[in-house]
Design an enzyme around this catalytic site. Structure first.
Site, PDB file in Angstrom:
ATOM      1  N   GLY B  13       0.839  -1.189   0.000  1.00 54.64           N
ATOM      2  CA  GLY B  13       0.000   0.000   0.000  1.00 54.64           C
ATOM      3  C   GLY B  13       0.879   1.246   0.000  1.00 54.64           C
ATOM      4  N   ILE B  14       0.235   2.414   0.345  1.00 54.64           N
ATOM      5  CA  ILE B  14       1.043   3.642   0.387  1.00 54.64           C
ATOM      6  C   ILE B  14       1.774   3.679   1.722  1.00 54.64           C
ATOM      7  CG2 ILE B  14       1.039   6.147   0.210  1.00 54.64           C
ATOM      8  CD1 ILE B  14      -1.258   6.091  -1.566  1.00 54.64           C
ATOM      9  N   HIS B  15       2.941   3.040   1.789  1.00 53.28           N
ATOM     10  CA  HIS B  15       3.710   3.063   3.029  1.00 53.28           C
ATOM     11  C   HIS B  15       4.632   4.274   3.027  1.00 53.28           C
ATOM     12  CE1 HIS B  15       7.159   0.937   0.975  1.00 53.28           C
ATOM     13  NE2 HIS B  15       6.152   0.668   0.184  1.00 53.28           N
ATOM     14  N   ALA B  16       5.435   4.405   4.093  1.00 55.44           N
ATOM     15  CA  ALA B  16       6.163   5.658   4.318  1.00 55.44           C
ATOM     16  C   ALA B  16       6.988   6.131   3.114  1.00 55.44           C
ATOM     17  CB  ALA B  16       7.042   5.521   5.548  1.00 55.44           C
TER      18      ALA B  16
END
Lengths: 542, 85
Positions: B13-16
């Protein structure tokens, strides 16, 4: 002697004095300020200093742990510049006349809560990042410098929790090991410790034990144990282990980057076996040319439910990308009734070694096999993946596998999901597969000989049965003939053949294998360099 | 005003890390850029907001762009998303 048990993040042994590292408590007091513009300016100056510190840390991390791991400091800088975070602080300073320290602390609490409330373990762990950046600003505002490790002797550092910036900040020559009470296996600190090759253990409550400070300690990263004030005899035992570890590492340094080639110029592919994705740094550290056996079982054994396609895809992709074009040979699920995997619901078997395992289980439970194949085909787009199938006994099985693979490929293609068909081979670990290896070789791209099972099936000796130790000859002529026959069949059909069992790392057999014509050896990461040494000392022309 | 839909393909997913890269990419444009997911909207130039969306693999994001350089921003973001997420 006191013994503490925790979870190991990175293996290795460390012996030295324990240093309990306490952050100086930041006592943030709430005060009422009069000039809010001046107070906000004080905050922006502190913020600018914090960003400058982070840029320095990022540079240090870039040199020590690489681009991917240094990226966390980039995120920290972006967080400090985030408009929502700044607005929150500004409004607290200006509308509530709060001092900057207190405003930053409150903002940190609010944003940490946002992450803690998310239903995703990874995002929850990001609350630490918010705390880390805010503490940095508060420390600058209150003029507190990070405590340094005093003294000249390197120490076993014990802390409650370490933020990524603290982990990188320490002078590595002064740290023998990290031991923390909090932290997860996924935390950046754990990843950094692994990359820096520093033994690290989490989940150990020594931090509160002031008595331990300054005492002699041993960290055993292989077992997850920490010993305080060890007894003389135990200490000398562990010192011997540590010496062995250091000697191995010296040997390693010398042979890193060298080719796997005999004195007379025959090149061998020297790969490493991997039982868990956590071994990946070890594979790289020991300079293996590739991964010759990636046992995918760990994904299934560490899970409470059948692992899904996305989860597997992410793991295979990570490994393929990390190996950056080097060969990664993934063995499909090789599990049987001897492994207690509840969700598979396997029946107890009288003789699991000869039971429903390996490819047989995959044929019986095709949904599990197909999920793994989908993940493997998708991950093949991202690197040099090969797939191999375990426990093969007949040509018919190869045909069945091929039919299932093409079914999976056409499903992916109709769903417009990117995939590639990897190179495919089989394990040779049953006498049956050796006997028909000439036929099998015409249908696959490579053979990998699993000597552990091949020995047990050829000699009819149960490896787990201690009573049979006297009967077991690891260099049995029968097994060596099996290997020789397999190599011949492979080469007659023009495919390559490797060995991935324990025998591959037996340096007293290396020359024999090379003379047979074995093309590849895959050994545990810690054995790569001793086998490399042996290969480089061998002369096949004599 | 431009808009397009993008489905997240990164398994994490949209991780850091990609969130940081996305914020940097978006900040290079004058146009207002927002990401929408399940009725929640986030300013693409703000890292906490982007991470706070909790976008996971398979989620479809609606990207709204409006401002002088919207055309350029849309192409750049499309390319960025395809490459990184």
């Amino acid at each position: 002697m006191l013994i503490y048990q925790g979870k190991s993040v990175f293996g290795g042994i460390a012996i030295g004095k324990i240093k309990i590292w306490k952050k100086e408590p930041v006592n943030v007091k709430r005060t009422h300020i009069k000039d809010c513009d001046a107070e906000y300016l004080r905050f922006t100056e502190a913020k600018a200093k914090a960003i400058a510190q982070l840029k320095k840390l990022q540079k240090k991390a870039l040199e020590e742990v690489g681009k991917d791991n240094a990226a966390i400091f980039d995120i920290h800088i972006l967080m400090l510049e985030d408009a929502d975070y700044l607005d929150a602080i500004k409004s607290m300073i200006c509308t509530q006349s709060l001092n900057a320290e207190y405003a930053v602390m409150l903002a940190a609490q609010n944003f940490s809560k946002m992450f803690s409330a998310m239903n995703d373990a990874y995002m929850q762990a990001r609350a630490t990042d918010v705390k880390d950046i805010s503490d940095r600003v508060i420390n600058i505002l209150s003029d507190i410098s990070q405590s340094k490790i005093s003294g000249d002797e390197p120490v076993i550092l014990v802390a409650d929790e370490l933020t990524p910036s603290q982990t990188v900040q320490f002078d590595k020559s002064r740290i023998l090991a990290f031991v923390t009470s909090k932290g997860s296996l996924n935390s950046h600190t754990a990843i950094l410790a692994r990359t820096m090759n520093i033994p690290a253990i989490i989940g150990v409550d020594i931090y509160e034990n002031n008595y331990a400070d300054g005492k002699m300690g041993i960290v055993d990263g292989y077992t997850g144990n920490v010993y305080i004030e060890p007894e003389e005899e135990f200490l000398s035992q562990m010192k011997t282990k540590l010496d062995e570890q250091l000697k191995k590492r010296e040997l390693l340094q010398l042979l890193k980057g060298k080719e796997d080639i005999t004195l007379d110029g025959k090149k061998i592919k020297l790969y490493a076996n991997m039982g868990n994705i956590k071994d990946l740094p070890l594979v790289l550290f020991n300079d293996a040319e590739g991964i010759g056996l990636f046992r995918s079982e760990f994904i299934y054994l560490e899970s409470d439910t059948a692992p899904g396609e996305e989860e597997q895809f992410a793991i295979y992709k990570t490994v393929a990308e990390t190996m950056a074009g080097k060969k990664v040979i993934i063995r499909t699920l090789d599990i049987g009734a001897d492994k207690k995997v509840e969700y598979l619901g396997l029946k107890e078997e009288e003789n699991p070694a000869l039971g429903l395992r390996g490819i047989r289980l995959c044929f019986k439970r095709q949904e599990i096999f197909k999920t793994q194949l989908r993940a493997l085909l998708r991950a093949s787009v991202y690197g040099n993946i090969s797939v191999m199938y375990p426990m093969i006994i007949s040509l018919d099985e190869i045909h069945k596998i091929k039919a299932i693979v093409s079914e999976v490929a056409s499903e992916l293609s109709s769903q417009k999901i990117p995939f590639a068909i990897p190179e495919q081979g089989i394990m040779i670990e049953t006498p049956a597969s050796v006997m028909v290896s000439d036929k099998l070789a015409k249908e696959v791209s490579f053979f990998s000989i699993g000597t552990n099972d091949l020995s047990q099936y050829t000699l009819a000796i149960d490896r787990q049965n201690e009573q049979l130790d006297d009967f077991f000859d690891p260099h049995s002529e029968a097994v060596l003939k099996m290997i020789e026959m397999t190599v011949k069949s492979a080469h007659d059909a023009g495919i390559w053949v490797g060995i991935c069992g324990e025998l591959a790392a037996d340096t007293s057999l290396t020359e024999k294998f090379l003379r047979m014509g074995v093309d590849e050896l895959s050994v545990s990461p810690s054995m790569v360099l001793s086998v490399r040494k042996k290969i480089r000392e061998t002369n096949l022309s004599k | 005003m431009k808009e397009f839909i993008y489905t997240v393909k990164d398994p994490l997913g949209i991780h850091a890390r990609p969130a940081g890269m996305l914020v940097k990419a978006a900040s290079g444009f004058k146009a207002d850029i927002s990401l929408e997911l399940d009725g929640k909207s986030a300013d693409a130039k703000r890292i906490f907001a982007v991470m706070g969306l909790g976008a996971k693999c398979g989620h479809s994001l609606k990207i709204n762009i409006s401002g002088a350089d919207e055309e350029e921003a849309m192409h750049a973001l499309k390319e960025f998303l395809e490459k990184n997420l």
